[in-house]
Design a protein around this motif. Sequence first.
Motif, PDB file in Angstrom:
ATOM      1  N   GLY A  12     -30.959 -64.373  75.274  1.00 47.53           N
ATOM      2  CA  GLY A  12     -32.276 -64.908  74.909  1.00 47.53           C
ATOM      3  C   GLY A  12     -32.289 -65.462  73.495  1.00 47.53           C
ATOM      4  N   ALA A  13     -31.664 -64.751  72.547  1.00 43.13           N
ATOM      5  CA  ALA A  13     -31.606 -65.231  71.166  1.00 43.13           C
ATOM      6  C   ALA A  13     -30.808 -66.525  71.073  1.00 43.13           C
ATOM      7  N   GLY A  14     -29.719 -66.624  71.838  1.00 36.57           N
ATOM      8  CA  GLY A  14     -28.918 -67.854  71.848  1.00 36.57           C
ATOM      9  C   GLY A  14     -29.710 -69.031  72.392  1.00 36.57           C
ATOM     10  N   LEU A  15     -30.494 -68.801  73.450  1.00 40.68           N
ATOM     11  CA  LEU A  15     -31.311 -69.884  74.003  1.00 40.68           C
ATOM     12  C   LEU A  15     -32.397 -70.330  73.026  1.00 40.68           C
ATOM     13  N   VAL A  16     -33.014 -69.387  72.318  1.00 37.88           N
ATOM     14  CA  VAL A  16     -34.045 -69.744  71.330  1.00 37.88           C
ATOM     15  C   VAL A  16     -33.407 -70.535  70.196  1.00 37.88           C
ATOM     16  N   GLY A  17     -32.211 -70.121  69.727  1.00 31.97           N
ATOM     17  CA  GLY A  17     -31.509 -70.851  68.660  1.00 31.97           C
ATOM     18  C   GLY A  17     -31.144 -72.266  69.088  1.00 31.97           C
ATOM     19  N   ALA A  18     -30.658 -72.411  70.329  1.00 30.30           N
ATOM     20  CA  ALA A  18     -30.306 -73.741  70.830  1.00 30.30           C
ATOM     21  C   ALA A  18     -31.546 -74.624  70.926  1.00 30.30           C
ATOM     22  N   ALA A  19     -32.663 -74.064  71.336  1.00 25.78           N
ATOM     23  CA  ALA A  19     -33.903 -74.843  71.415  1.00 25.78           C
ATOM     24  C   ALA A  19     -34.348 -75.274  70.019  1.00 25.78           C
ATOM     25  N   ALA A  20     -34.203 -74.416  69.014  1.00 28.81           N
ATOM     26  CA  ALA A  20     -34.582 -74.773  67.646  1.00 28.81           C
ATOM     27  C   ALA A  20     -33.692 -75.896  67.105  1.00 28.81           C
ATOM     28  N   LEU A  21     -32.376 -75.813  67.364  1.00 27.84           N
ATOM     29  CA  LEU A  21     -31.477 -76.882  66.922  1.00 27.84           C
ATOM     30  C   LEU A  21     -31.808 -78.199  67.613  1.00 27.84           C
ATOM     31  N   GLY A  22     -32.103 -78.136  68.901  1.00 30.91           N
ATOM     32  CA  GLY A  22     -32.461 -79.353  69.636  1.00 30.91           C
ATOM     33  C   GLY A  22     -33.750 -79.963  69.115  1.00 30.91           C
ATOM     34  N   ALA A  23     -34.742 -79.133  68.806  1.00 27.74           N
ATOM     35  CA  ALA A  23     -36.011 -79.639  68.274  1.00 27.74           C
ATOM     36  C   ALA A  23     -35.792 -80.257  66.897  1.00 27.74           C
ATOM     37  N   GLY A  24     -34.969 -79.628  66.062  1.00 28.30           N
ATOM     38  CA  GLY A  24     -34.677 -80.183  64.738  1.00 28.30           C
ATOM     39  C   GLY A  24     -33.971 -81.527  64.833  1.00 28.30           C
ATOM     40  N   ALA A  25     -33.001 -81.646  65.724  1.00 26.20           N
ATOM     41  CA  ALA A  25     -32.285 -82.923  65.901  1.00 26.20           C
ATOM     42  C   ALA A  25     -33.231 -84.007  66.393  1.00 26.20           C
ATOM     43  N   HIS A  26     -34.126 -83.655  67.282  1.00 27.40           N
ATOM     44  CA  HIS A  26     -35.094 -84.621  67.797  1.00 27.40           C
ATOM     45  C   HIS A  26     -36.011 -85.120  66.670  1.00 27.40           C
ATOM     46  N   VAL A  27     -36.474 -84.235  65.833  1.00 28.67           N
ATOM     47  CA  VAL A  27     -37.376 -84.619  64.740  1.00 28.67           C
ATOM     48  C   VAL A  27     -36.629 -85.521  63.743  1.00 28.67           C
ATOM     49  N   ILE A  28     -35.393 -85.205  63.428  1.00 22.12           N
ATOM     50  CA  ILE A  28     -34.632 -86.004  62.472  1.00 22.12           C
ATOM     51  C   ILE A  28     -34.397 -87.405  63.021  1.00 22.12           C
ATOM     52  N   ARG A  29     -34.079 -87.555  64.269  1.00 14.86           N
ATOM     53  CA  ARG A  29     -33.823 -88.869  64.861  1.00 14.86           C
ATOM     54  C   ARG A  29     -35.081 -89.691  64.961  1.00 14.86           C
ATOM     55  N   ARG A  30     -36.227 -89.069  65.120  1.00 15.38           N
ATOM     56  CA  ARG A  30     -37.475 -89.802  65.277  1.00 15.38           C
ATOM     57  C   ARG A  30     -38.130 -90.146  63.948  1.00 15.38           C
ATOM     58  N   ARG A  31     -37.596 -89.654  62.853  1.00 14.99           N
ATOM     59  CA  ARG A  31     -38.208 -89.903  61.540  1.00 14.99           C
ATOM     60  C   ARG A  31     -38.065 -91.381  61.180  1.00 14.99           C
ATOM     61  N   ARG A  32     -39.143 -91.979  60.665  1.00 17.89           N
ATOM     62  CA  ARG A  32     -39.094 -93.375  60.248  1.00 17.89           C
ATOM     63  C   ARG A  32     -38.496 -93.487  58.854  1.00 17.89           C
ATOM     64  N   PRO A  33     -37.833 -94.567  58.563  1.00 17.36           N
ATOM     65  CA  PRO A  33     -37.291 -94.742  57.221  1.00 17.36           C
ATOM     66  C   PRO A  33     -38.400 -94.810  56.157  1.00 17.36           C
ATOM     67  N   LEU A  34     -38.117 -94.457  54.898  1.00 14.43           N
ATOM     68  CA  LEU A  34     -39.110 -94.435  53.826  1.00 14.43           C
ATOM     69  C   LEU A  34     -39.635 -95.840  53.518  1.00 14.43           C
ATOM     70  N   SER A  35     -38.827 -96.881  53.646  1.00 13.10           N
ATOM     71  CA  SER A  35     -39.252 -98.238  53.298  1.00 13.10           C
ATOM     72  C   SER A  35     -40.332 -98.760  54.248  1.00 13.10           C
ATOM     73  N   SER A  36     -40.424 -98.269  55.456  1.00  5.88           N
ATOM     74  CA  SER A  36     -41.408 -98.771  56.392  1.00  5.88           C
ATOM     75  C   SER A  36     -42.761 -98.081  56.263  1.00  5.88           C
ATOM     76  N   ARG A  37     -42.826 -97.048  55.449  1.00  3.51           N
ATOM     77  CA  ARG A  37     -44.100 -96.332  55.293  1.00  3.51           C
ATOM     78  C   ARG A  37     -45.011 -97.095  54.349  1.00  3.51           C
ATOM     79  N   VAL A  38     -46.264 -97.117  54.611  1.00  2.00           N
ATOM     80  CA  VAL A  38     -47.220 -97.812  53.770  1.00  2.00           C
ATOM     81  C   VAL A  38     -48.062 -96.873  52.994  1.00  2.00           C
TER      82      VAL A  38
END
Length: 164
Positions: free
Chosen positions: A138-164
């Motif tokens: 169970g702890a391994g599955l929760v850790g894998a889900a946290a890593l997957g969520a972190g990777a998803h957030v990093i990939r979806r982040r917009r670059p700083l130059s496009s922010r207004v």
Amino acid sequence: MRASRALAVTAAAFAAVALAAPIALANPPGGGGPSNVTVNPYSVHQGASMQVSAAGCGHGGIVFSPGNFPQTNLSAGSIGFATVRVFNHASPGHHTLSVKCHDNSLVATHRFTILPGNGAQGGLGGSIGPSATETAIGAGLVGAAALGAGAHVIRRRRPLSSRV
């Protein structure tokens, strides 16, 4: 007229008492001993429980079958009940149990069958906690889900130059 009516009522009362006397003698107040003994289920596995009931033991009694289950108390009342647990080492086959009332020396018997092998040992359900292995998985599955969520957030982040 009144005397004849009173005489008729008195005669009817005496007749009712006279007719009830044989019934009262057939069923004495102390009980006529155990009767109508039943077992449920009739066939039971080694180590399983069985319900025994008997009528006629107003003050309770005992149920016994040496070598098959320990002597057990029968509850008091017009129909007494007892739950017996068959020994794990009881011999399979047809056996007889006996019921004896506390207020009478008569004994009634009933047959039952012991089946070989133990029945299902259920009943724990969700009452016991997870094992160490289940906790680690169970702890391994929760850790894998946290890593997957972190990777998803990093990939979806917009670059700083496009922010207004």
